[in-house]
Design a protein around this motif. Structure first.
Motif, short mmCIF file in Angstrom:
data_model
loop_
_atom_site.label_atom_id
_atom_site.label_comp_id
_atom_site.label_asym_id
_atom_site.label_seq_id
_atom_site.Cartn_x
_atom_site.Cartn_y
_atom_site.Cartn_z
N VAL A 1 -34.36 -93.09 -50.72
CA VAL A 1 -33.70 -91.91 -51.26
C VAL A 1 -33.90 -91.82 -52.56
O VAL A 1 -34.17 -90.81 -53.14
CB VAL A 1 -32.15 -91.96 -50.80
CG1 VAL A 1 -31.47 -90.86 -51.79
CG2 VAL A 1 -31.97 -91.70 -49.50
N ALA A 2 -33.80 -92.96 -53.61
CA ALA A 2 -34.18 -92.93 -54.83
C ALA A 2 -35.41 -92.54 -55.23
O ALA A 2 -35.78 -91.80 -56.15
CB ALA A 2 -33.80 -94.28 -55.59
N ALA A 3 -36.41 -93.18 -54.48
CA ALA A 3 -37.73 -92.69 -54.49
C ALA A 3 -38.14 -91.00 -54.31
O ALA A 3 -39.20 -90.70 -54.88
CB ALA A 3 -38.69 -93.68 -53.62
N LEU A 4 -37.40 -90.77 -53.31
CA LEU A 4 -37.50 -89.22 -53.16
C LEU A 4 -37.14 -88.52 -54.38
O LEU A 4 -37.80 -87.58 -54.77
CB LEU A 4 -36.62 -88.86 -51.94
CG LEU A 4 -36.37 -87.37 -51.68
CD1 LEU A 4 -37.67 -86.95 -51.22
CD2 LEU A 4 -35.39 -87.17 -50.65
N ALA A 5 -36.07 -88.87 -54.93
CA ALA A 5 -35.58 -88.14 -56.24
C ALA A 5 -36.75 -88.37 -57.25
O ALA A 5 -36.96 -87.36 -57.95
CB ALA A 5 -34.29 -88.73 -56.92
N GLY A 6 -37.40 -89.60 -57.44
CA GLY A 6 -38.48 -89.79 -58.35
C GLY A 6 -39.49 -88.85 -58.23
O GLY A 6 -40.13 -88.36 -58.80
N LEU A 7 -39.82 -88.92 -56.87
CA LEU A 7 -41.16 -88.10 -56.38
C LEU A 7 -40.80 -86.59 -56.73
O LEU A 7 -41.67 -85.90 -57.17
CB LEU A 7 -41.31 -88.37 -54.91
CG LEU A 7 -42.37 -87.22 -54.07
CD1 LEU A 7 -43.60 -87.36 -54.50
CD2 LEU A 7 -42.12 -87.21 -52.88
N ALA A 8 -39.65 -86.09 -56.49
CA ALA A 8 -39.46 -84.74 -56.85
C ALA A 8 -39.36 -84.37 -58.25
O ALA A 8 -39.93 -83.41 -58.73
CB ALA A 8 -37.86 -84.39 -56.22
N SER A 9 -38.82 -85.36 -59.15
CA SER A 9 -38.99 -85.25 -60.62
C SER A 9 -40.33 -85.26 -60.95
O SER A 9 -40.63 -84.35 -61.91
CB SER A 9 -38.32 -86.44 -61.36
OG SER A 9 -38.33 -86.58 -62.59
N ILE A 10 -41.23 -86.01 -60.64
CA ILE A 10 -42.66 -86.11 -60.98
C ILE A 10 -43.63 -84.94 -60.45
O ILE A 10 -44.24 -84.17 -61.30
CB ILE A 10 -43.51 -87.46 -60.25
CG1 ILE A 10 -42.98 -88.53 -60.76
CG2 ILE A 10 -45.00 -87.20 -60.62
CD1 ILE A 10 -43.52 -89.77 -60.48
N ALA A 11 -43.19 -84.34 -59.04
CA ALA A 11 -43.70 -83.13 -58.73
C ALA A 11 -43.70 -81.92 -59.48
O ALA A 11 -44.20 -80.98 -59.59
CB ALA A 11 -43.38 -82.96 -57.22
N ALA A 12 -42.17 -81.93 -60.08
CA ALA A 12 -41.76 -80.91 -60.83
C ALA A 12 -42.13 -80.83 -62.35
O ALA A 12 -41.97 -79.66 -62.64
CB ALA A 12 -40.15 -80.91 -60.61
N SER A 13 -42.72 -81.58 -62.73
CA SER A 13 -43.31 -81.83 -64.19
C SER A 13 -44.70 -81.67 -64.06
O SER A 13 -45.42 -82.60 -63.60
CB SER A 13 -42.89 -82.94 -64.68
OG SER A 13 -43.47 -83.12 -65.70
#
Length: 367
Positions: A171-183
């Protein structure tokens, strides 16, 4: 959950056949990991949609405590743990495994299970590199987002990854993935996918060290959770057999041992031990930490020690594949653990189907 920003060894030259074999294994695990990531991205949206169609409040369906207040508490604990972990690793000189383990141990010993698991989830978000989380506030935002997804999963009827070790990190990796994808900047830097990192991690010497450390971490966590905590704090005498021996000190020691034997506390103890044992080799400490997440699986998922060690070995291979994905994001160690447990259970189910099919054909031929 580690950042993935550490340097990796240069791959060793291999003959053609072994190199192709290693590449095939890494590619298969990478494909599984990518499907897993896509599923985790789509899951919260599907959960919200299904809850809306049933006209059932999403955040109160199955949340422990049954109200939004506890959900907010879980999100807050995760955000605070993420900020604390990030601060310990960037400002206090601790490595990311030690920082996560220290915060996790405190949460596991002091907080009730729902809050402790949310805080532990937040520590994985706090293991993100400074590139992904440039400040404690950014780390707290990642931890809060991860806990929000975790609460949504718990509130829904879905059973995805329920009882699987590594769920919190995934779940934490999902948040990181979303953060990278949004930048756009992080995407342009290639943090979403760097295949050269997986090739380096697949070097034979590093690969076997990764798998070995992961297996060691899983075995140590199960041993600590089942016996060592009680033996160290209580001893093997009559107090161990009967916590109601009339001694307040014995009762207190049993309570402490019980607290330190929870999944969160057990994984944290092993993480601290791995960081101390492997010292400057952060890669091995991270792999052992990943193994501890495999051992956090519910008893029904990995019933035997052989299943545990097999899932840990697969989790070690999954770390190689995931090293190229979401570079610098926290939670990838947990995601690798979840992939390892998922792969083992899938392989066992496929083997059972094959054996049943053969037995059915043999029975039909005998009749």
């Amino acid at each position: 959950g580690s950042s993935g920003s550490r340097s990796l060894a240069t791959p060793l030259a291999l003959p053609g056949a072994p190199r192709r074999c290693v590449s095939s294994v890494v590619q298969a695990i990478r494909n599984t990991a990518m499907r897993f990531a896509i599923l985790m991205i789509l899951l919260p949206t599907a959960t919200a949609a299904s809850s809306t169609l049933r006209r059932q409040p999403l955040m109160t369906a199955r949340v422990p405590g049954g109200d939004l207040r506890e959900s907010a508490s879980r999100v807050g604990c995760s955000a605070a743990a993420a900020a604390a972990t990030w601060s310990l690793s960037t400002s206090c000189g601790l490595d990311s495994v030690s920082a996560s383990s220290l915060v996790g141990l405190g949460a596991g010993a002091a907080l009730p299970a729902p809050l402790a698991t949310s805080a532990f989830c937040g520590t994985f978000a706090g293991m993100s590199s400074r590139v992904v989380a440039p400040s404690a506030l950014a780390a707290a935002a990642l931890g809060g987002a991860a806990a929000a997804v975790l609460v949504a999963l718990d509130a829904s009827d879905t059973r995805v990854l329920k009882g699987y070790g590594g769920r919190l990190g995934a779940v934490a990796a999902l948040a990181g993935l979303a953060s990278i994808a949004a930048s756009a900047e992080l995407r342009a830097a290639g943090l979403l996918y760097q295949p050269s990192l997986a090739a380096a991690a697949a070097a034979p010497e590093r690969l076997w060290r990764t798998v070995g450390a992961t297996v060691l971490g899983s075995a140590a966590t199960r041993l600590w959770a089942r016996r060592l905590a009680l033996l160290l704090l209580v001893g093997a005498g009559p107090v161990l057999a009967s916590p109601r021996s009339g001694s307040s000190a014995a009762t207190w020691r049993h309570a402490v041992a019980s607290r330190l034997s929870t999944p969160v506390a057990s994984a944290s103890v092993v993480g601290l031990g791995a960081a101390a044992l492997f010292g400057a080799d952060a890669a091995l400490a991270s792999s052992a930490f990943a193994g501890s997440f495999v051992a956090m699986s519910a008893p029904g998922k990995l019933q035997s020690t052989r299943s545990l060690l097999g899932a840990a070995a697969l989790a070690g291979l999954a770390q190689v594949a995931l090293s190229a994905v979401c570079v610098g994001a926290g939670g990838k160690l947990g995601a690798a653990a979840a992939v390892g447990v998922l792969l083992l259970r899938s392989l066992r189910a496929a083997a059972a189907v094959v054996l049943f099919s053969r037995a059915s054909r043999a029975g039909g031929g005998g009749s």
